[in-house]
Design a protein around this motif. Structure first.
Motif, PDB file in Angstrom:
ATOM      1  N   MET A   1      -8.161  34.780   8.021  1.00 39.24           N
ATOM      2  CA  MET A   1      -9.308  35.608   7.672  1.00 39.24           C
ATOM      3  C   MET A   1     -10.565  34.754   7.693  1.00 39.24           C
ATOM      4  SD  MET A   1      -9.881  37.894   4.236  1.00 39.24           S
ATOM      5  CE  MET A   1      -8.406  38.838   4.566  1.00 39.24           C
ATOM      6  N   THR A   2     -11.680  35.293   8.189  1.00 39.33           N
ATOM      7  CA  THR A   2     -12.928  34.562   8.279  1.00 39.33           C
ATOM      8  C   THR A   2     -13.962  35.215   7.385  1.00 39.33           C
ATOM      9  OG1 THR A   2     -12.449  33.974  10.550  1.00 39.33           O
ATOM     10  CG2 THR A   2     -14.711  33.732   9.845  1.00 39.33           C
ATOM     11  N   PHE A   3     -14.776  34.392   6.731  1.00 44.45           N
ATOM     12  CA  PHE A   3     -15.798  34.891   5.834  1.00 44.45           C
ATOM     13  C   PHE A   3     -17.162  34.417   6.303  1.00 44.45           C
ATOM     14  CE2 PHE A   3     -13.118  36.453   2.411  1.00 44.45           C
ATOM     15  CZ  PHE A   3     -11.930  35.776   2.632  1.00 44.45           C
ATOM     16  N   ASN A   4     -18.169  35.249   6.133  1.00 43.37           N
ATOM     17  CA  ASN A   4     -19.540  34.839   6.397  1.00 43.37           C
ATOM     18  C   ASN A   4     -19.996  33.919   5.278  1.00 43.37           C
ATOM     19  OD1 ASN A   4     -22.602  35.153   6.107  1.00 43.37           O
ATOM     20  ND2 ASN A   4     -22.210  36.090   8.105  1.00 43.37           N
ATOM     21  N   VAL A  27     -17.025  29.756   1.992  1.00 40.43           N
ATOM     22  CA  VAL A  27     -16.959  29.381   3.395  1.00 40.43           C
ATOM     23  C   VAL A  27     -18.384  29.170   3.888  1.00 40.43           C
ATOM     24  CG1 VAL A  27     -16.379  30.158   5.733  1.00 40.43           C
ATOM     25  CG2 VAL A  27     -14.791  30.551   3.849  1.00 40.43           C
ATOM     26  N   VAL A  28     -18.640  28.012   4.504  1.00 40.60           N
ATOM     27  CA  VAL A  28     -19.991  27.669   4.931  1.00 40.60           C
ATOM     28  C   VAL A  28     -19.978  27.077   6.334  1.00 40.60           C
ATOM     29  CG1 VAL A  28     -20.800  27.222   2.572  1.00 40.60           C
ATOM     30  CG2 VAL A  28     -19.850  25.346   3.916  1.00 40.60           C
ATOM     31  N   ASP A  29     -21.121  27.129   6.974  1.00 38.25           N
ATOM     32  CA  ASP A  29     -21.358  26.425   8.232  1.00 38.25           C
ATOM     33  C   ASP A  29     -22.021  25.095   7.899  1.00 38.25           C
ATOM     34  OD1 ASP A  29     -20.424  28.494   9.999  1.00 38.25           O
ATOM     35  OD2 ASP A  29     -22.234  29.611   9.477  1.00 38.25           O
ATOM     36  N   LYS A  58     -17.134  25.066  10.662  1.00 36.49           N
ATOM     37  CA  LYS A  58     -17.040  26.117   9.643  1.00 36.49           C
ATOM     38  C   LYS A  58     -15.872  25.739   8.752  1.00 36.49           C
ATOM     39  CE  LYS A  58     -17.749  30.423  10.701  1.00 36.49           C
ATOM     40  NZ  LYS A  58     -18.896  30.778   9.827  1.00 36.49           N
ATOM     41  N   VAL A  59     -16.142  25.638   7.461  1.00 31.77           N
ATOM     42  CA  VAL A  59     -15.135  25.121   6.543  1.00 31.77           C
ATOM     43  C   VAL A  59     -15.101  25.932   5.261  1.00 31.77           C
ATOM     44  CG1 VAL A  59     -15.314  22.747   7.427  1.00 31.77           C
ATOM     45  CG2 VAL A  59     -16.787  23.476   5.541  1.00 31.77           C
ATOM     46  N   ARG A  60     -13.955  25.860   4.605  1.00 28.07           N
ATOM     47  CA  ARG A  60     -13.849  26.372   3.239  1.00 28.07           C
ATOM     48  C   ARG A  60     -14.065  25.195   2.302  1.00 28.07           C
ATOM     49  NH1 ARG A  60     -11.599  30.941   1.894  1.00 28.07           N
ATOM     50  NH2 ARG A  60     -10.269  30.935   3.767  1.00 28.07           N
ATOM     51  N   VAL A  80     -10.389  23.551   7.091  1.00 27.43           N
ATOM     52  CA  VAL A  80     -11.256  23.558   8.269  1.00 27.43           C
ATOM     53  C   VAL A  80     -10.930  24.797   9.092  1.00 27.43           C
ATOM     54  CG1 VAL A  80     -11.977  22.315  10.336  1.00 27.43           C
ATOM     55  CG2 VAL A  80     -11.359  21.048   8.270  1.00 27.43           C
ATOM     56  N   LEU A  81     -11.907  25.682   9.251  1.00 28.77           N
ATOM     57  CA  LEU A  81     -11.704  26.920   9.993  1.00 28.77           C
ATOM     58  C   LEU A  81     -12.092  26.771  11.455  1.00 28.77           C
ATOM     59  CD1 LEU A  81     -13.087  29.381   7.293  1.00 28.77           C
ATOM     60  CD2 LEU A  81     -10.727  28.649   7.658  1.00 28.77           C
ATOM     61  N   GLU A  82     -13.148  26.029  11.713  1.00 27.70           N
ATOM     62  CA  GLU A  82     -13.571  25.717  13.077  1.00 27.70           C
ATOM     63  C   GLU A  82     -13.909  24.231  13.096  1.00 27.70           C
ATOM     64  OE1 GLU A  82     -16.732  28.275  14.340  1.00 27.70           O
ATOM     65  OE2 GLU A  82     -15.663  30.118  13.731  1.00 27.70           O
ATOM     66  N   ALA A  83     -13.075  23.425  13.772  1.00 28.39           N
ATOM     67  CA  ALA A  83     -13.183  21.960  13.697  1.00 28.39           C
ATOM     68  C   ALA A  83     -14.105  21.398  14.767  1.00 28.39           C
ATOM     69  CB  ALA A  83     -11.798  21.332  13.831  1.00 28.39           C
TER      70      ALA A  83
END
Length: 458
Positions: A1-4, A27-29, A58-60, A80-83
């Motif tokens: 699941m992805t969060f803004n 969750v932040v950029d 993009k990480v939690r 790490v959601l987007e490494a």
């Protein structure tokens, strides 16, 4: 699941329940790196300094220091959601934020960039240096951060000194970042192999509050310093001593006073650099990277000698001189027809400098605060070496240095912010930065070392 990144996620166990409560996850950029080993992210307009991240990810994150009234928050990456392509597996599990928080607690400090390739680490450090120079000194200057040694060691095994805490169960440990939490450790990959070979984590250190270890890169006898906790009996201290390796020196020390008491062997270690031998007592300062002393001496003398500022017969000063790392090669360069003033504030370290330079009649060793010594001994110098502590020299000392009318100053710094600030003071005093080198003397951490050559802007 992805969060803004503008929305909060479920609270972690133990959250205070308040909007800014420590333990909350978001969750932040991730944005650019900031001085201190953090990366900048934002949540609903608030700045969050995130450790264990990389720009563009993009990480939690888990908030570790927060509050509704705080100007900014602090956090660790927990997922790490987007490494970033520069992310690599961390070399040391206790310092890996992802695995540490999966186990239920924070990572140890001291290896906060271990998840980043070495090449990218140096690029990020160069960005920090450039940003500090621009912001605090008004300089637009891009400087490469140079590797020291060989990358085939993966940036490991370089620390000849290490500091440890002790857990409540008497085991060797290290603190989490900005925390009183002590996490047990059973290895230290950044440390010189000689430190790991002591296997101090196998001992019951109950009664000890802190442990300092020095293993000289030249192979001479290691020293272990034990800081007893309040109420620890001499019997307990000697019981610990009996279980330590027999071929090392051991001493007790008081972190408040710096007093060192011999338990076995010597209270000092023998270091080598630039063709000289140095005695360094107890916690006395010495560069911790095995290749740092030679690297920095070569950079300093290269600048001064190459520019014609360090010649036979010259009058020079080594300020914040420690045990004399720079003093000895300066004395070699100016010869007996010249003179060297060596100033160090710590009494024990100054005594070491006297022993290390006892055969040099043209060297004067003075113990005292630099600003006080310069005021009492108003004189001119051909050149100066300035190697202040992390806080830098400061405005008053910079003004005094300018008044001594040197032709050049070699400034050695371990902190880009205080270095850039002091460069601003020099600039306002009519000086300029002639040359600058930066060295990666602390791989896998955010720290770096710089050597700058300053000259009057005539």
């Amino acid at each position: 699941m992805t969060f803004n990144s503008t929305f909060s996620t479920a609270h972690a166990a133990g959250d205070s329940g308040t909007p800014g409560g420590a333990g909350r996850e978001l969750v932040v950029d991730v944005g650019p790196i900031a001085h201190g080993g953090h990366f900048v992210a934002r949540h609903e307009g608030r700045v969050i300094f995130v450790r264990h991240a990389l720009p563009g990810e993009k990480v939690r994150i888990r908030l570790t220091d927060s509050g509704d009234s705080s100007r900014f928050w602090r956090a660790d990456v927990v997922e790490v959601l987007e490494a970033s392509p520069d992310r690599v597996p961390h070399f040391w599990q206790p310092a890996d934020s992802l695995s540490a928080w999966r186990r239920g607690g924070p990572p140890v400090g001291g290896a906060e960039l271990g998840h980043i390739s070495l090449e990218r680490q140096r690029g990020l450090k160069a960005e920090v240096l450039a940003e500090q120079l621009k912001r605090l000194a008004g300089l637009d200057l891009a400087t490469e951060v140079e590797a020291v040694g060989h990358d085939d060691d993966g940036g490991l095994g370089w620390r000849t000194r290490a500091s440890f805490a002790v857990t409540s169960k008497g085991r060797l440990g290290m603190h989490a970042h900005r925390s009183d939490v002590v996490i047990p450790v059973r290895d230290m990959p950044l440390a010189h192999p000689g430190i790991n070979e002591l296997r101090l984590w196998d001992l019951d250190l109950t009664g000890i509050a802190r442990v300092e270890v020095a293993v000289p890169a030249n192979g001479s006898r290691p020293l272990v310093l034990l800081a007893p906790a309040e109420g620890t009996s001499p019997k307990r201290l000697h019981g610990i001593l009996s279980r330590m390796p027999q071929d090392i020196s051991v001493a007790s020390f008081d972190p408040g006073t710096g007093q060192v008491l011999q338990l076995r062997g010597r209270t000092w270690v023998q270091e080598s650099a630039a063709g000289h031998e140095y005695r360094v007592t107890g916690e006395g300062f010495w560069q911790i990277h095995k290749d740092a002393p030679e690297t920095l001496v070569n950079a300093v003398t290269g600048y001064l000698a190459g520019g014609g500022y360090l010649l036979p017969g010259a009058t020079v000063a080594d300020l914040y001189a420690g045990a004399g790392l720079f003093t000895a090669p300066l004395a070699d360069a100016v010869g007996v027809t010249g003179s060297v003033l060596s100033v160090e504030g710590a009494p024990g370290t100054s005594r070491d400098a006297r022993k290390n330079l006892h055969g040099e009649p043209h060297v004067e060793i003075v113990q005292g605060r630099v600003e006080r010594v310069l005021h009492q001994r108003a004189r001119s110098f051909d050149s100066l070496v300035l190697d202040p502590p992390r806080a830098g020299a400061g405005k008053a000392v910079v003004r005094q240095l300018i008044e001594t009318n040197p032709r050049a100053i070699a400034y050695v710094s371990c902190d880009p912010a205080s270095f850039a600030r002091d460069l601003g003071y020099f600039h306002h005093g009519g000086w300029r930065l002639e040359a600058l080198r930066a060295f990666d003397l602390y791989p896998h951490t955010h720290h770096l070392e710089t050597v700058g050559l300053l000259v009057p802007d005539a």
